[in-house]
Design an enzyme around this catalytic site. Structure first.
Site, PDB file in Angstrom:
ATOM      1  N   GLU A  74     -62.077  93.880  13.090  1.00 54.12           N
ATOM      2  CA  GLU A  74     -62.930  93.504  14.223  1.00 54.12           C
ATOM      3  C   GLU A  74     -62.076  92.801  15.272  1.00 54.12           C
ATOM      4  OE1 GLU A  74     -66.994  90.919  15.182  1.00 54.12           O
ATOM      5  OE2 GLU A  74     -65.853  90.527  13.350  1.00 54.12           O
ATOM      6  N   ASP A 101     -75.370  93.554  13.566  1.00 53.54           N
ATOM      7  CA  ASP A 101     -74.541  92.361  13.424  1.00 53.54           C
ATOM      8  C   ASP A 101     -75.372  91.090  13.626  1.00 53.54           C
ATOM      9  OD1 ASP A 101     -72.243  91.007  12.767  1.00 53.54           O
ATOM     10  OD2 ASP A 101     -71.295  91.243  14.723  1.00 53.54           O
ATOM     11  N   HIS A 132     -75.231  95.836   8.048  1.00 59.39           N
ATOM     12  CA  HIS A 132     -74.456  94.687   8.541  1.00 59.39           C
ATOM     13  C   HIS A 132     -75.318  93.885   9.522  1.00 59.39           C
ATOM     14  CE1 HIS A 132     -70.241  93.037   9.345  1.00 59.39           C
ATOM     15  NE2 HIS A 132     -71.049  92.297  10.099  1.00 59.39           N
TER      16      HIS A 132
END
Length: 356
Positions: free
Chosen positions: A205, A294, A18
């Site tokens: 999230e 991220d 990710h």
């Protein structure tokens, strides 16, 4: 057992599932691309100051505010040359950090302002990844992301399928989660499924179990982008024993991978601190946990830093790091044979002496 050191962790093979291309630019590259393209909106032209500004802007404990910082990186990624450069540098930076396999995602629909077609955008990014990977011990698969706040997800899913044998390994949706449920994009997910392709969904999230439930049970996601809010479906008995709700139990039982991003989760308010991040609990409960970056620019992070935080805050040792790494490689969107080749020939030989 000796505590893993920073150098050891950097040198050890790591797997990243990710990571956003537009969230990982080098500050110097942002400044140079802005000057070349005439992009006028940077808050500063000093790379060091820009890096600090990005982190300050991103760490406002709100996903919507966090996403505002991307206007500047996306703003300078509108030409083939810029996209190829950013992708090549991404590959170089990840390889230098010891990442041996990465899936890097981006939203093609955000890079057409200067006239590039969606296919041209994808071709440029894939070419950049190939150039940056050449001669380095890294393989990169591309994930194409559709914006959940827009109405182009089916078009992006079709784009991903067109490029599936040319560097693209899967599909994703991202963007402001609250108020934009994944079920709005069912036609895209169903197309991906019918074509025997792969997808992950940003869920859990900025919004809790209902978002995860839709992603899993209505959309059929293979992985959960973040998924950190699955802990909202875990309670504790009077003696402190964790009790999994039906959704949490299903996610764990089905081994649905969680693409956890500790530093980013703190910056967006999904977790209060690294020390209290649910990755510790979820690892103890043996969910399919993976650790990810991220947005390396916005969170001023790297895979090495993410892993070292787990060493420092949770006492993770080499067996834990190997477990996280193999979890991620098992969950990748490349073929079983390719995954096993990296696990057996790269990851296990490197971690064997460290775990002893």
């Amino acid at each position: 057992m000796l505590r893993p050191t920073l150098k050891q962790v950097r040198d050890a093979p790591k797997v990243l599932l990710h990571d956003h291309l537009d969230g990982g630019l080098r500050p110097q590259t942002v400044v140079e691309l802005a000057a070349k393209s005439g992009y006028p909106n940077l808050p500063t032209n000093d790379p060091a100051e820009l890096a600090q500004w990005m982190v300050r802007g991103a760490s406002r404990l709100d996903l919507r505010l966090y996403l505002e910082t991307f206007a500047h990186t996306v703003g300078v990624m509108q030409t083939r040359e810029a996209l190829e450069r950013v992708a090549a540098e991404c590959a170089e930076d990840l390889a230098a950090d010891g990442v041996v396999y990465a899936e890097v995602r981006f939203a093609p629909e955000l890079h057409t302002e200067a006239g590039l077609s969606l296919d041209e955008v994808v071709e440029a990014v894939v070419a950049g990844f190939a150039a940056g990977s050449t001669g380095r011990s890294i393989r990169i698969g591309t994930l194409l992301t559709a914006m959940r706040t827009a109405a182009r997800s089916l078009e992006i899913a079709e784009l991903a399928i067109r490029h599936r044998d040319r560097g693209v390994v899967g599909f994703d949706i991202a963007g402001a989660e609250a108020g934009n449920p994944p079920t709005r994009h069912l036609d895209a997910f169903h197309l991906i499924q019918r074509e025997n392709f792969h997808f992950t969904i940003h869920a859990g999230e900025a919004y809790g179990p209902p978002s995860i439930w839709e992603a899993v049970q209505y959309c059929g996601t293979e992985r959960l982008g973040h998924g950190v809010r699955i802990t909202d479906n875990i309670s504790f008995a009077s003696d402190g024993t964790p009790q999994l709700g039906h959704l949490a139990a299903f996610v764990r039982d089905r081994r649905i991978p969680l693409e956890l991003c500790p530093t980013s989760n703190v910056h967006t308010g999904a977790a209060k601190s690294i020390a209290t991040h649910p990755i510790g609990l979820l690892s103890d409960l043996r969910f399919r946990v993976t650790v990810n970056t991220d947005n390396r620019l916005m969170s001023a992070t790297s895979m090495t830093q993410e892993v070292m935080q787990l060493v420092e805050e949770f006492g993770f040792g080499w067996a834990d790091i190997r477990w996280l790494t193999i979890n991620a490689m098992k969950s990748a969107f490349i073929s079983f044979d390719e995954r096993m080749e990296i696990i057996n020939n790269v990851i296990k030989p490197a971690y064997g002496p460290l775990v002893l």
